[in-house]
Motif scaffolding. Structure first.
Motif, PDB file in Angstrom:
ATOM      1  N   ARG A 152      -2.902  -0.960  -3.438  1.00 52.78           N
ATOM      2  CA  ARG A 152      -3.780   0.182  -3.148  1.00 52.78           C
ATOM      3  C   ARG A 152      -2.934   1.426  -2.952  1.00 52.78           C
ATOM      4  O   ARG A 152      -1.777   1.354  -2.543  1.00 52.78           O
ATOM      5  N   ALA A 153      -3.531   2.588  -3.255  1.00 47.89           N
ATOM      6  CA  ALA A 153      -2.887   3.877  -2.990  1.00 47.89           C
ATOM      7  C   ALA A 153      -3.816   4.723  -2.123  1.00 47.89           C
ATOM      8  O   ALA A 153      -5.040   4.683  -2.289  1.00 47.89           O
ATOM      9  N   GLN A 204      -8.980   4.168 -12.464  1.00 49.68           N
ATOM     10  CA  GLN A 204      -9.956   3.380 -13.203  1.00 49.68           C
ATOM     11  C   GLN A 204     -11.117   2.867 -12.361  1.00 49.68           C
ATOM     12  O   GLN A 204     -12.234   2.758 -12.840  1.00 49.68           O
ATOM     13  N   HIS A 205     -10.857   2.512 -11.107  1.00 46.99           N
ATOM     14  CA  HIS A 205     -11.922   1.843 -10.352  1.00 46.99           C
ATOM     15  C   HIS A 205     -11.666   1.916  -8.846  1.00 46.99           C
ATOM     16  O   HIS A 205     -10.618   2.371  -8.392  1.00 46.99           O
ATOM     17  N   PRO A 254      -4.870   1.910 -13.088  1.00 45.70           N
ATOM     18  CA  PRO A 254      -5.678   0.800 -12.588  1.00 45.70           C
ATOM     19  C   PRO A 254      -5.289   0.370 -11.171  1.00 45.70           C
ATOM     20  O   PRO A 254      -4.873  -0.769 -10.923  1.00 45.70           O
ATOM     21  N   VAL A 255      -5.420   1.290 -10.218  1.00 41.81           N
ATOM     22  CA  VAL A 255      -5.122   1.004  -8.818  1.00 41.81           C
ATOM     23  C   VAL A 255      -6.316   1.449  -7.973  1.00 41.81           C
ATOM     24  O   VAL A 255      -6.786   2.584  -8.127  1.00 41.81           O
ATOM     25  N   PRO A 256      -6.817   0.595  -7.084  1.00 40.03           N
ATOM     26  CA  PRO A 256      -7.829   1.067  -6.135  1.00 40.03           C
ATOM     27  C   PRO A 256      -7.244   2.207  -5.304  1.00 40.03           C
ATOM     28  O   PRO A 256      -6.109   2.112  -4.816  1.00 40.03           O
ATOM     29  N   ILE A 286       0.863  -1.174   0.000  1.00 38.10           N
ATOM     30  CA  ILE A 286       0.000   0.000   0.000  1.00 38.10           C
ATOM     31  C   ILE A 286       0.903   1.228   0.000  1.00 38.10           C
ATOM     32  O   ILE A 286       1.854   1.303   0.783  1.00 38.10           O
ATOM     33  N   LEU A 287       0.615   2.177  -0.873  1.00 35.94           N
ATOM     34  CA  LEU A 287       1.391   3.424  -0.949  1.00 35.94           C
ATOM     35  C   LEU A 287       0.560   4.557  -0.378  1.00 35.94           C
ATOM     36  O   LEU A 287      -0.546   4.822  -0.844  1.00 35.94           O
TER      37      LEU A 287
END
Length: 249
Positions: free
Chosen positions: A104-105, A209-210, A183-185, A76-77
């Motif tokens: 995830r970011a 994206q999502h 494309p990263v949550p 996670i970032l």
């Protein structure tokens, strides 16, 4: 479950070193590996030359992240303020280069790119007015920076950080290039009293994206310090959900 570690990588705000996140370590569960990323010219890298551009900072972050992403442990970032800007720019470059992205970011206390506007430059101001402006932006405590020993250490770092932010802002305004959605949550966090960000955080959904989520915390620009326990508990919950997803794969 304890054998799986989630790596929580954190990028600091302007003028700060990685040490601002070390307080979180004792509050996080053992399955979370906290990795505060140290930027040049501060902390254990004090004495190194500061970055000349956001692109230079992103290249340096990339060197650190490639080692972290070299195995299959989930990542996670998290980035706060300037750290959120650098996180986004690294994610964008990583996506363009078709590299592995984190699971995830979390982008904290930073307006979405379409809302960023060019303010009057403060980098060339004398120390007094510069410190006042930085304090007005919520980026530092003026009373702390008024101490000569603190001013001598931190004002040059803050000037260098604000210089690359100003330059990057101008370049973004002038550029017509539209970046691909990443494309990263992503979650975007901000303090409810940080009036400059109100209404601008939802705009981040245009760049991913999502799986987009906005979370508002009590406090101002530095809610991560004011409400540290709440922030750490939310981060732990986020890491736990990632770990559960990995267990189901």
């Amino acid at each position: 479950m304890s054998e799986i570690k989630v790596r929580l990588c954190c990028l600091p705000y302007a003028g700060a070193s990685a040490s601002v996140y070390m307080r979180w370590k004792r509050q996080l569960p053992s399955y979370i590996e906290l990795i505060p990323l140290e930027l040049a010219a501060r902390g254990r890298r004090f004495g190194e030359a500061p970055y000349s551009s956001v692109e230079d900072a992103v290249s340096d972050i990339d060197l650190m992240m490639q080692n972290i992403l070299s195995d299959d442990k989930p990542v996670i970032l998290f980035g706060h303020s300037m750290g959120a800007l650098l996180s986004y720019e690294w994610l964008r470059r990583q996506h363009e280069n078709k590299g592995r992205l984190p699971e995830r970011a979390i982008l904290s206390a930073r307006s979405a790119p379409q809302f960023v506007k060019m303010e009057e430059s403060i980098v060339g101001l004398p120390d007094g007015p510069f410190i006042e402006k930085v304090a007005d932006y919520g980026a530092a405590d003026a009373s702390v920076l008024s101490l000569p020993e603190m001013r001598d250490v931190f004002v040059p770092i803050l000037r260098a950080d604000f210089a690359i932010i100003e330059r990057h802002t101008q370049q973004r305004i002038e550029s017509k290039k539209v970046a691909d959605k990443i494309p990263v949550p992503v979650q975007v966090w901000y303090g409810e009293d940080d009036n400059s960000l109100r209404g601008e955080m939802e705009g981040w959904k245009n760049w991913f994206q999502h799986d987009f989520q906005v979370d508002c915390f009590p406090g101002n620009h530095f809610y991560i310090v004011e409400h540290e326990e709440l922030v750490v508990s939310r981060l732990a919950a986020c890491c736990y959900s990632i770990m559960q997803e990995q267990l189901q794969v």
